[in-house]
Design an enzyme around this catalytic site. Structure first.
Site, PDB file in Angstrom:
ATOM      1  N   ASN A  20     -52.298 -30.521  98.191  1.00  0.00           N
ATOM      2  CA  ASN A  20     -53.743 -31.163  98.032  1.00  0.00           C
ATOM      3  C   ASN A  20     -53.581 -32.525  98.838  1.00  0.00           C
ATOM      4  OD1 ASN A  20     -55.650 -32.811  97.057  1.00  0.00           O
ATOM      5  ND2 ASN A  20     -55.108 -32.947  95.059  1.00  0.00           N
ATOM      6  N   LYS A  59     -55.523 -34.811  99.476  1.00  0.00           N
ATOM      7  CA  LYS A  59     -56.290 -35.880  98.886  1.00  0.00           C
ATOM      8  C   LYS A  59     -56.988 -36.576  99.941  1.00  0.00           C
ATOM      9  CE  LYS A  59     -53.609 -35.942  94.880  1.00  0.00           C
ATOM     10  NZ  LYS A  59     -52.747 -36.791  93.736  1.00  0.00           N
ATOM     11  N   HIS A 113     -60.185 -31.860  88.965  1.00  0.00           N
ATOM     12  CA  HIS A 113     -58.783 -32.808  89.478  1.00  0.00           C
ATOM     13  C   HIS A 113     -59.083 -33.945  88.784  1.00  0.00           C
ATOM     14  CE1 HIS A 113     -55.746 -35.338  90.978  1.00  0.00           C
ATOM     15  NE2 HIS A 113     -55.125 -34.187  91.519  1.00  0.00           N
ATOM     16  N   GLU A 139     -58.158 -36.971  89.081  1.00  0.00           N
ATOM     17  CA  GLU A 139     -58.622 -38.167  89.924  1.00  0.00           C
ATOM     18  C   GLU A 139     -60.313 -38.388  89.904  1.00  0.00           C
ATOM     19  OE1 GLU A 139     -56.393 -37.774  93.414  1.00  0.00           O
ATOM     20  OE2 GLU A 139     -54.383 -38.457  92.045  1.00  0.00           O
ATOM     21  N   GLU A 166     -51.757 -30.278  84.887  1.00  0.00           N
ATOM     22  CA  GLU A 166     -51.456 -31.350  85.577  1.00  0.00           C
ATOM     23  C   GLU A 166     -51.472 -32.490  84.812  1.00  0.00           C
ATOM     24  OE1 GLU A 166     -51.765 -31.133  90.383  1.00  0.00           O
ATOM     25  OE2 GLU A 166     -53.751 -31.941  89.354  1.00  0.00           O
ATOM     26  N   GLY A 184     -48.391 -38.535  91.117  1.00  0.00           N
ATOM     27  CA  GLY A 184     -47.986 -39.602  91.751  1.00  0.00           C
ATOM     28  C   GLY A 184     -46.745 -40.662  91.211  1.00  0.00           C
ATOM     29  N   SER A 231     -46.011 -34.964  90.706  1.00  0.00           N
ATOM     30  CA  SER A 231     -44.709 -35.185  91.060  1.00  0.00           C
ATOM     31  C   SER A 231     -43.701 -33.848  91.464  1.00  0.00           C
ATOM     32  CB  SER A 231     -44.167 -36.185  90.245  1.00  0.00           C
ATOM     33  OG  SER A 231     -44.878 -37.265  90.115  1.00  0.00           O
TER      34      SER A 231
HETATM   35  P1  PGA Z   1     -48.660 -35.368  93.309  1.00  0.00           P
HETATM   36  O1  PGA Z   1     -50.186 -34.998  92.919  1.00  0.00           O
HETATM   37  O2  PGA Z   1     -47.902 -34.158  93.701  1.00  0.00           O
HETATM   38  O3  PGA Z   1     -48.679 -36.611  94.315  1.00  0.00           O
HETATM   39  O4  PGA Z   1     -47.963 -36.000  91.929  1.00  0.00           O
HETATM   40  C1  PGA Z   1     -50.448 -33.905  92.450  1.00  0.00           C
HETATM   41  C2  PGA Z   1     -51.900 -33.728  92.386  1.00  0.00           C
HETATM   42  O5  PGA Z   1     -52.656 -34.644  92.094  1.00  0.00           O
HETATM   43  O6  PGA Z   1     -52.540 -32.674  92.481  1.00  0.00           O
END
Ligand code: PGA
Length: 250
Positions: free
Chosen positions: A12, A14, A100, A102, A168, A174, A212
């Site tokens: 992803n 983003k 997601h 976010e 997740e 992150g 992560s």
């Molecule tokens: P990350 O994000 O691997 O940077 O922790 C995962 C995600 O948001 O799908």
């Protein structure tokens, strides 16, 4: 993980990737994984909307799939600035990430909206990757299974169209923090039971882990029996790291 399924390794990107850098990343991922990964896993990259068409051209001829990061809940119409699921299918996508965290927590997307988006993706024959996960306060309160159970129940429309689920934990995204193996396995086992309760194919639906995941921990996470693959954010922006994660699926 269901015995017969292939693992899914999805990157992803983003809101990262202007044209030159995004295409270079896609080319490097293709080169890193040429001939290596497709025996063991399905690998997908999910660039921003502006790069879907050019990245589709870079991926043509490779086994790497294209995905998108969101879609609107309607199939077309007067929705300025939005992108509809049929447009994504038309651009060559074979997945769309929906729900997601976010978008749920920073843009206020409700379970009802996520559910409508899944319906739109299904109408466009685009398999959604439905993201679920608890916030750190919810984990601390011992409410993880309640939260993901409610998210699954309220964001999943009835029906039996193609589906991928991604667990997740919000606090792991992150942050460099990853739940213990037992915690990941427990949530996956719970989601599997819930999926089997509501869908005839519940046993076969891939359940990914995200949050992560990097080259250093991918083998351990993918090695958890219940984990059907990974959804990777930050580490998917580096071709060598993403390729190492994909190879870990073997
Ligand atoms: P990350 O994000 O691997 O940077 O922790 C995962 C995600 O948001 O799908």
């Amino acid at each position: 993980m269901p015995a017969a399924s292939r693992r899914l390794i999805a990157g992803n990107w983003k809101m990262n990737g202007e044209r030159a850098a995004g295409l270079a990343l896609a080319r490097d991922i293709v080169a890193e994984l040429r001939g290596a990964h497709d025996r063991v896993a399905t690998v997908a990259v999910c660039p921003p909307f502006t790069l879907l068409h050019p990245v589709a051209e870079v991926l043509a001829g490779s086994a790497i799939k294209l995905g998108a990061q969101d879609c609107h809940d309607q199939l077309s119409g007067a929705f300025t600035g939005s992108i509809a699921a049929p447009m994504l299918a038309d651009a060559g996508c074979t997945f769309v990430i929906l729900g997601h965290s976010e978008r749920r927590h920073r843009l206020g997307e409700s379970d009802a909206l996520v559910r409508a988006k899944l319906g739109a993706a299904w109408q466009a024959k685009l398999p959604p990757i439905l993201c679920l996960g608890e916030q750190s306060s919810e984990r601390e309160a011992g409410a993880t299974l309640d939260v993901v159970g409610r998210q699954l129940a309220d964001s999943l429309p009835p029906g039996d169209a193609a589906l991928v689920v991604a667990y997740e934990p919000v606090w792991a995204i992150g942050s460099g923090r990853v739940p213990g193996r037992g915690d990941i396995a427990a949530v996956h086992t719970f989601l599997r039971q819930e999926l089997m309760r509501v869908r005839a194919d519940g046993e076969a639906i891939p359940i990914l882990y995200g949050g992560s995941v990097g080259a250093g921990n991918a083998a351990e996470i993918i090695g958890i029996e219940e984990v059907g693959g990974v959804l990777v954010g930050g580490a998917s922006l580096n071709a060598a790291s993403f390729a190492a994660i994909a190879r870990a699926a073997g």
